[in-house]
Design an enzyme around this catalytic site. Structure first.
Site, short mmCIF file in Angstrom:
data_model
loop_
_atom_site.label_atom_id
_atom_site.label_comp_id
_atom_site.label_asym_id
_atom_site.label_seq_id
_atom_site.Cartn_x
_atom_site.Cartn_y
_atom_site.Cartn_z
N CYS A 1 1.71 -27.52 21.38
CA CYS A 1 1.01 -27.39 20.11
C CYS A 1 0.40 -28.71 19.66
O CYS A 1 -0.42 -28.76 18.77
CB CYS A 1 1.91 -26.82 19.02
N CYS B 1 0.78 -29.53 10.53
CA CYS B 1 1.34 -30.69 11.24
C CYS B 1 2.40 -31.38 10.39
O CYS B 1 3.33 -31.99 10.92
CB CYS B 1 0.25 -31.70 11.58
#
Ligand SMILES: Cc1ncc(COP(=O)(O)O)c(C=O)c1O
Ligand SMILES: [Zn+2]
Lengths: 129, 395
Positions: A35, A104
């Site tokens: 990711c 994030c």
């Protein structure tokens, strides 16, 4: 306008508490290479207080800045308070993040929780936060 | 500032700006107006059309002005699909690493019942003419293969692919947005039926481009309205930008040999310098690539933080990491050449032009080295690889 706030850029350029702790009491790692962001938190815990914290991050500006900010926000704090830290609080302390970068920053909160969980299981403490 | 992102866009050249200004000041009439002042504008429009046609070996009647590369790509594909549909042909061949202007249009056609076949581009980022030959079927209506890739710069065997398509009577389109002005293009000798160009990639203005469509290929309108562009693209022509595009393209083609000799020397220096960084790799074939393209992956770091720190050092570059695109996946181009996700996240694209200098290249090499080293020093992934807990992927 720049992509990130000045606060984000400050923490990104000069991350606080970056590095590792030998013989840490708790280590938490979240994310994966697929990711694009990996965060690792090291905690030193004395009498239920975070006496020291360090992090290592593989990731974007948002990921590095939020790890840095999160470590500042939990250092010296009791565990009960630390576990109340949210991604939202970290983001606000950074004067916001672009919407597509919020995911994030979630890692910081998750990495801290994982580190505390690690501490609890190593010490046979009940993880009840 | 060191500008090393010419694949994203280029600085307008002085001569292109002058052409634009002169048009805005001196012949700003509407080319469709019948009075002399309007017809002056029309004359200039046609002169620009001829200049551009000459640069690519086409006839000026085969040049259609568009709002840029994306529109040209859309119109080429929609038109070819419409022609195919008429003959009951609904199979389209393309590659896995086209620009989104192509891939998203193909997706749209797929939803309308077309069958899309994307060819594998291999680790070197180059497809073979044989792949195309083997993929063509009775019901294939279009082959669309980009001239040169915008991220890794690899150049495709366009002439040979065109030859096969022509022999099998299949329309061949190429997205030449990254190639125009940088590599020789001749639609006749290279067997190209349709081709897309965008002016801002060769020192022209943004928002202007062309679609070349060989004589006899009926185009489908994307924009309805007036009779401009032979009724195939409505809207009063952006003459200032068109004049700038013609000037810029002619300059680029006239100076291509000299420019490329200079750019190639800089590119080789840059590749050699960056290759010294351990656990890194060049993306795409070393030789068969655009003169100005350098694309690398560095293990253990993420591309957006690399770009931000390079920006702090005054260097403009780009990356195919997920975090720079706003999506969760890294660049489809890097995945198409087989880079694992983790490696694709650590990508850096530097695209230089004739205005860069050897000193700038030295500065880029030094800066990238420093930033990569720093980011690795705070990366848990890198630490695990160094300590043997995880395997290195790149040597
Ligand atoms: C290969 C390729 N095709 C199409 C485009 C789109 O061109 P434009 O920005 O003029 O619409 C670009 C530019 O980003 C490109 O690199
Ligand atoms: Zn990120």
């Amino acid at each position: 306008m720049a992509l990130y706030s000045q606060k984000v850029m400050d923490h990104f350029r000069h991350p606080r508490n970056v590095g590792s702790i030998e013989n840490a009491d708790g280590i938490g790692e979240v994310g994966n290479g697929k990711c694009g962001d990996i965060m690792r938190m090291y905690l030193k815990i004395d009498n239920d207080i975070i006496s020291d914290v360090k992090f290592e991050t593989f990731g974007c500006g948002s990921a590095i800045a939020s790890s840095s900010m999160a470590t500042e926000m939990i250092k010296g704090k009791p565990l009960a308070e630390v576990m109340k830290l949210t991604n939202k609080a970290v983001t606000e302390a950074l004067d916001g993040l672009p919407t597509h970068k919020l995911h994030c920053s979630v890692l910081a909160e998750e990495a801290i929780r994982a580190a505390v969980q690690d501490y609890c299981s190593k010490n046979n403490l009940e993880y009840n936060f | 500032m060191i500008y090393a992102d010419n694949a994203a866009t280029t600085k307008m050249s002085r001569s292109a700006i002058n052409a634009m200004l002169s048009c805005m000041e001196n012949f700003w009439g509407n080319p469709s107006s019948l009075y002399d002042f309007g017809q002056k504008a029309a004359e200039n429009l046609n002169r620009a059309r001829e200049i551009i046609a000459n640069c690519i070996g086409a006839n000026s009647s085969e040049i259609y002005f568009t709002s840029g590369g994306s529109e040209a790509d859309n119109q080429a594909l929609i038109s070819a699909a419409a022609i195919g549909e008429k003959h009951g042909k609904r199979h389209i061949i393309s590659t896995a690493f086209e620009h989104h202007a192509i891939l998203h249009t193909l997706k749209k056609l797929e939803r309308k019942g077309f069958e899309i076949e994307l060819l594998d581009v291999h680790e070197d980022g180059i497809i073979s003419p044989q792949q195309v030959g083997e993929a063509i079927r009775e019901d294939t209506c279009l082959v669309t293969v980009m001239f040169a890739n915008n991220e890794i710069g690899t150049v495709q065997p366009i002439e040979e692919i065109g030859k096969i398509c022509r022999a099998k009577k299949v329309l061949f389109h190429t997205d030449a947005v990254q190639a125009a002005g940088h590599l020789p293009i001749n639609v006749q000798t290279q067997n190209i039926d349709m081709l897309s160009i965008s002016a801002h990639k060769f020192h022209g203005a943004k928002g202007t481009g062309i679609l070349y469509a060989r004589k006899g290929i009926p185009l489908t309108n994307l924009i309805e309205g007036g009779a401009q562009e032979k009724g195939k693209r409505a809207g009063t022509e952006n003459l200032p930008a068109v004049m700038a595009m013609a000037t810029a393209l002619k300059d680029a083609c006239d100076n291509m040999t000299d420019n490329n000799a200079k750019i190639l020397a800089l590119r080789e220096k840059l590749i050699d310098g960056l290759a010294k960084i351990p656990h890194s790799t060049l993306n795409g074939d070393r030789n068969n690539r655009l003169p100005g393209n350098v694309s690398f992956c560095f293990e253990g770091i993420e591309g957006e933080s690399l770009l931000l720190l390079l920006d702090d050092k005054g260097i403009c570059a780009s990356s195919g990491s997920a975090c720079t695109s706003g999506s969760l996946d890294p660049s489809h181009v890097l995945l198409a050449i087989g880079r694992p996700h983790e490696i694709a996240h650590g990508s850096l694209r530097l695209t230089i032009d004739e205005n860069n200098t050897a000193e700038e290249i030295d500065c880029i090499i030094k800066s990238v080295g420093e930033v990569v080293e720093y980011l690795r020093s705070i990366s848990p992934l890198w630490k695990d690889k160094i300590s043997g807990k995880r395997e290195f992927i790149l040597s």
